[in-house]
Design an enzyme around this catalytic site. Structure first.
Site, PDB file in Angstrom:
ATOM      1  N   ASP A  73     -24.267  16.179 -19.260  1.00  0.00           N
ATOM      2  CA  ASP A  73     -23.632  15.439 -18.161  1.00  0.00           C
ATOM      3  C   ASP A  73     -22.121  15.479 -18.331  1.00  0.00           C
ATOM      4  O   ASP A  73     -21.608  15.499 -19.451  1.00  0.00           O
ATOM      5  CB  ASP A  73     -24.107  13.979 -18.137  1.00  0.00           C
ATOM      6  N   ASP A  75     -18.698  13.376 -17.073  1.00  0.00           N
ATOM      7  CA  ASP A  75     -18.061  12.229 -16.433  1.00  0.00           C
ATOM      8  C   ASP A  75     -16.582  12.539 -16.266  1.00  0.00           C
ATOM      9  O   ASP A  75     -15.948  13.086 -17.167  1.00  0.00           O
ATOM     10  CB  ASP A  75     -18.235  10.967 -17.275  1.00  0.00           C
ATOM     11  N   ASP A 139     -15.333   2.238 -25.739  1.00  0.00           N
ATOM     12  CA  ASP A 139     -15.963   1.609 -26.897  1.00  0.00           C
ATOM     13  C   ASP A 139     -15.523   2.174 -28.240  1.00  0.00           C
ATOM     14  O   ASP A 139     -15.073   1.438 -29.122  1.00  0.00           O
ATOM     15  CB  ASP A 139     -17.493   1.670 -26.761  1.00  0.00           C
TER      16      ASP A 139
END
Length: 399
Positions: A73, A75, A139
């Site tokens: 994926d 992003d 994070d």
């Protein structure tokens, strides 16, 4: 010995003095292979740039590229707000309420585009900011690198590239806040550590053990999403073992954790053998969807430890509800539980005879699945749209 001459981006601080803003790593320094980058992700970044919006590939995709892997994926993050992104891409849709994102569709592929978040944003609220604020909201350091596929540069605001080189999972958000703000980050830290082979730094490990109970208060939807990512990652066995060590499994899959506690070594061996076979299925040519993942997860419960272990004919509706209860707080779609149960029932005898390998999908197997739950009310005769009668076309006159 090669000497790196790093470029540094500066900005003006509140006191009017220049301060270090970001370190820029060029292609020969980071070593990312451009051929591993999805062409559509590059198209999105290019179009945003052409319309005055800087855009970057971010997060796990950059981490995978640095590891020499092709990301599953991609992003993308930009300073363009969702409505603006929607106007630039007709094949897109805005999702989310508390924090809005844009999904851009290329056939079955979805590329997620988000807007830089502000340091003032709390939780998942729509407060937009600049790229540096966005980096400080992420994070872990290895997930906070911004890669521009047009310039082949990485922007690093938080020493994330040093973390990558040191092979460590280090938090950006202070440890006192990182898990209280979002307990799912505990699962991510474990997942990233297993997938990369990087160590979780000691303060973070201690905090996970101390705050593992926070996971029980997570919304079921977010917990389900992360659990399925683990199951279909191809590393579910290793991740689940570490989750158990940190007492995370008892909050993510409490019924299964309880069975492991009381079932002894035999139950533990069967549970992790099933996950090992699931990982092999994920890496096989046919792969594994969420329904197949559920089948591997629930097989031992259905056939050995649950209420239907000694029943010759398992009632579908009762077993269906029993699986849903066993999986709580994970909330898969109904059709996924149906398909998982059908897959299990077709292989019951083989599973009891051969073990977890009996659940594997064979290359030549084609198994259409129909719902076994009561169907919805049938249409009355003549309801719905009528099919138009097709008349033969008249031959065109020849000149």
């Amino acid at each position: 010995m090669e000497i790196l001459r790093l470029r540094v981006r500066y900005t003006t601080g509140k006191d009017g003095k220049a301060r270090k803003h970001a370190v820029i790593y060029e292609a020969h320094e980071h070593g990312i292979q451009p051929e591993l980058i999805d062409d559509d992700a590059i198209k999105i970044v290019r179009r945003l740039h052409q319309h005055g919006h800087p855009a970057y590939i971010v997060g796990g995709a950059v981490r995978d590229l640095l590891l020499g892997k092709a990301p599953k994926d991609f992003d993308i993050v930009t300073n363009a707000q969702p409505n603006r992104i929607r106007k630039l891409f007709r094949n897109s849709r805005i999702i989310g309420k508390r924090f809005r994102l844009v999904h851009i569709f290329y056939g079955e592929k979805i590329i997620e585009v988000s807007t830089f978040r502000s340091a003032e944003a709390e939780g998942f609220n729509n407060v937009y900011g600049n790229i540096e604020e966005d980096a400080l909201r992420r994070d872990f350091g290895v997930n906070a690198l911004y890669y521009c596929p047009l310039e082949h540069e990485i922007l690093d605001f938080v020493h994330g590239f040093k973390d990558f080189k040191a092979k460590r999972i280090r938090p950006i958000i202070p440890v006192e806040r990182i898990f209280s703000e979002d307990p799912v980050r505990m699962l991510r830290a474990v997942k990233y550590s297993v997938s990369t082979g990087f160590r979780i730094v000691l303060p973070l490990r201690m905090r996970i053990r101390r705050q593992s109970k926070l996971l029980a208060d997570c919304p079921a939807s977010r917990l389900s999403e992360e659990a399925f990512k683990i199951l279909v990652s191809g590393r579910s066995q290793s991740v689940m073992r570490v989750c158990r060590q940190y007492h995370l499994l008892e909050h993510m899959l409490p019924s299964f954790a309880e069975s492991l506690r009381h079932g002894g070594d035999a139950a533990e061996q069967r549970f992790f053998s099933l996950l090992e076979e699931l990982d092999a299925q994920v890496h096989s040519e046919r792969g594994a969807d969420r329904a197949i993942a559920l089948a591997f997860l629930c097989a031992d419960y259905l056939f050995r430890t649950g209420p239907y272990a000694d029943i010759d004919t398992i009632p579908f509706k009762d077993a269906y509800q029993s699986l849903k209860d066993q999986l709580k707080p994970i909330t898969p779609a109904n059709i996924e539980v149906e398909k998982a149960l059908q897959h299990l029932l077709r292989r019951r005898k083989r599973y009891l005879r051969e073990g977890p390998s009996a659940l594997r999908l064979k290359k030549e197997t084609v198994e259409p699945v129909e719902s076994a739950l009561p169907p919805s009310a049938p249409r009355s005769p003549g309801s719905g749209r009528r099919r138009r009668r097709r008349h033969p076309r008249k031959p065109e006159a020849k000149e």
